[in-house]
Scaffold this active site. Structure first.
Site, PDB file in Angstrom:
ATOM      1  N   CYS A 110       0.828  -1.210   0.000  1.00  0.00           N
ATOM      2  CA  CYS A 110       0.000   0.000   0.000  1.00  0.00           C
ATOM      3  C   CYS A 110       0.863   1.261   0.000  1.00  0.00           C
ATOM      4  CB  CYS A 110      -0.928   0.006   1.205  1.00  0.00           C
ATOM      5  SG  CYS A 110      -0.041   0.074   2.778  1.00  0.00           S
TER       6      CYS A 110
ATOM      7  N   ASN B 238      -7.634   4.540  -2.576  1.00  0.00           N
ATOM      8  CA  ASN B 238      -7.015   3.351  -1.998  1.00  0.00           C
ATOM      9  C   ASN B 238      -6.400   2.492  -3.104  1.00  0.00           C
ATOM     10  OD1 ASN B 238      -6.235   1.547  -0.020  1.00  0.00           O
ATOM     11  ND2 ASN B 238      -8.313   1.159   0.751  1.00  0.00           N
TER      12      ASN B 238
ATOM     13  N   HIS C 187      -1.906   1.388   7.618  1.00  0.00           N
ATOM     14  CA  HIS C 187      -2.139   1.264   6.179  1.00  0.00           C
ATOM     15  C   HIS C 187      -1.945   2.646   5.571  1.00  0.00           C
ATOM     16  CE1 HIS C 187      -4.073   0.201   2.430  1.00  0.00           C
ATOM     17  NE2 HIS C 187      -5.022   1.100   2.604  1.00  0.00           N
TER      18      HIS C 187
END
Ligand SMILES: *[C@@H]1O[C@H](CO)[C@@H](O)[C@H](O)[C@H]1NC(C)=O
Ligand SMILES: *[C@@H]1O[C@H](CO)[C@@H](O)[C@H](O)[C@H]1NC(C)=O
Ligand SMILES: *[C@@H]1O[C@H](CO)[C@@H](O)[C@H](O)[C@H]1NC(C)=O
Length: 371
Positions: free
Chosen positions: A170, A332, A305
């Site tokens: 991520c 995202n 994250h």
């Protein structure tokens, strides 16, 4: 006005000026919302029998797992049933946030948590580094910031939403996304940058074990550039760092951090460029299955994250479900089936608690293009 023909800086300045002169909510923000027709919803009928549940599973499977037949399909079906139940129960009676069966529907919460909700476990406080500067507030800070701002409304600034897969990358997607945006904002060039280069080359150890956008920016500065995803394609596992053919497509010379803990400062910064933020504790069923609306928790403040903050807004007072709710907009790296075509709106205004899901606990980061 032929916007594409203006120098990019003029365009952005004009846009910012436009945004900053209006104090009423624009209609631009809440439009990218409802999932496409290919979404799979759960209803009470699906629980009528094992056959009806299996039908639902096969429809979901055809959309999400067609290309990678799992060896443990029966076990996956059993998990799917549990997840369908969880999604159904979350939706029941909740008019604010919608969930459907997204890419995580055959994964347990623990499986999702391991690869997706826990990919930035390192210490990410900016080090003392001359390439890293403090974000300087604009003249509109703190009291004249517009109510709504969303980079999705400016064609070209945001590249397509990507899918990280089971690599805990991520942080690399967030960093690449931020650099793609600044590349367009300053040079008017659309490019997908190489996330794999960041995964393979930023850390000595496998970047699929997690990392931070902060290290990714530092890598690009040290290497004087990053290649495109065509030159160095994403494979979704950690491989050896290689030097691809051809020159890097862009570089950055410095990057900025945004003082943590200040919502207004983060709002101010996102006007300059999309900002990498760090979520805490997205290891929850609600976050996993989020499919639209304004996310209002819960998160558990543990795993971290990273993703890209691209705007913020305030719902109109006459919106029945969201009367005046303030939110952030986040890009995202979990594909387009998650959230609102890969984006999320998450409630803003939890200033005292470090933001919902801790998004103000760590400094935001954004890169600057070489001038
Ligand atoms: C996430 O939460 C689940 C359920 O509480 C737990 O089993 C799992 O270990 C957690 N994941 C991580 C990475 O801590
Ligand atoms: C970036 O990648 C997406 C696929 O994720 C593709 O559709 C798009 O055309 C690419 N953009 C550029 C500028 O190459
Ligand atoms: C990484 O992925 C590529 C492409 O799918 C594959 O060829 C390679 O064997 C994988 N490497 C490892 C270490 O799993």
């Amino acid at each position: 006005m032929a916007r594409g023909m203006l120098p990019a800086l003029t365009m952005v300045a004009a846009l910012a000026a436009m945004a900053l002169t209006t104090s009423t909510p624009t209609t631009s923000t809440p439009t990218v919302s409802m999932p496409a027709a290919d979404k799979i919803y759960v209803s009470s009928e699906n629980f009528a029998s094992d056959e009806s549940m299996r039908d639902l599973y096969e429809r979901w499977y055809a959309l999400y797992r067609r290309d990678s037949e799992p060896s443990d399909k029966e076990k996956r079906f059993a998990i799917f049933k549990e997840e369908a139940r969880a999604v159904y129960e979350l939706n029941d009676g909740d008019t604010d946030v919608k969930r459907h069966l997204n890419l995580f529907a055959d994964m347990t919460l623990a499986e999702y948590a391991k690869s997706f909700a826990n990919c930035s476990p390192l210490k990410i406080r900016p080090r003392d580094n001359i390439k890293l500067k403090l974000h300087q507030p604009s003249q509109y800070y703190p009291d004249n910031l517009p109510l709504n701002f969303d980079w999705r409304t400016v064609d070209g600034v945001l590249t397509s939403v990507k899918t990280q897969g089971e690599c805990r990358s991520c942080w690399a997607f967030a960093a690449a996304g931020a650099m793609e945006s600044i590349h367009f904002i300053t040079n008017n060039k659309r490019t997908n940058l190489s996330v794999q280069e960041l995964v393979d080359c930023t850390y000595k150890d496998n970047g699929c074990d997690g990392g931070s956008a902060y290290e990714a920016f530092q890598y690009v500065i040290n290497k004087h550039g990053i290649h495109s995803s065509e030159q160095y394609p994403y494979v979704g596992n950690g491989s050896h760092c290689t030097t691809p053919l051809g020159l890097p497509v862009m570089s950055i010379r410095r990057y900025y951090y945004v003082t943590h803990g200040s919502e207004k400062m983060l709002m101010d910064a996102v006007h300059k460029a999309p900002v990498v933020i760090t979520f805490m504790g997205v290891n929850t069923t609600e976050f996993k299955h989020y499919s639209g609306g304004i996310f209002r928790g819960p998160c558990n403040h543990r795993e971290s994250h990273q993703a890209l903050l691209v705007g913020y807004g305030t719902m109109p007072r006459d919106d029945a479900n969201h009367r005046g709710i303030k939110y952030w907009v986040v890009k995202n790296s979990w594909g387009e089936s998650w959230g609102e075509r890969g984006y999320m709106r998450i409630e803003r205004g939890h200033q005292a608690d470090g933001g919902l899901c801790g998004i103000m606990l760590w400094p935001g980061l954004y890169p600057a293009h070489p001038e």
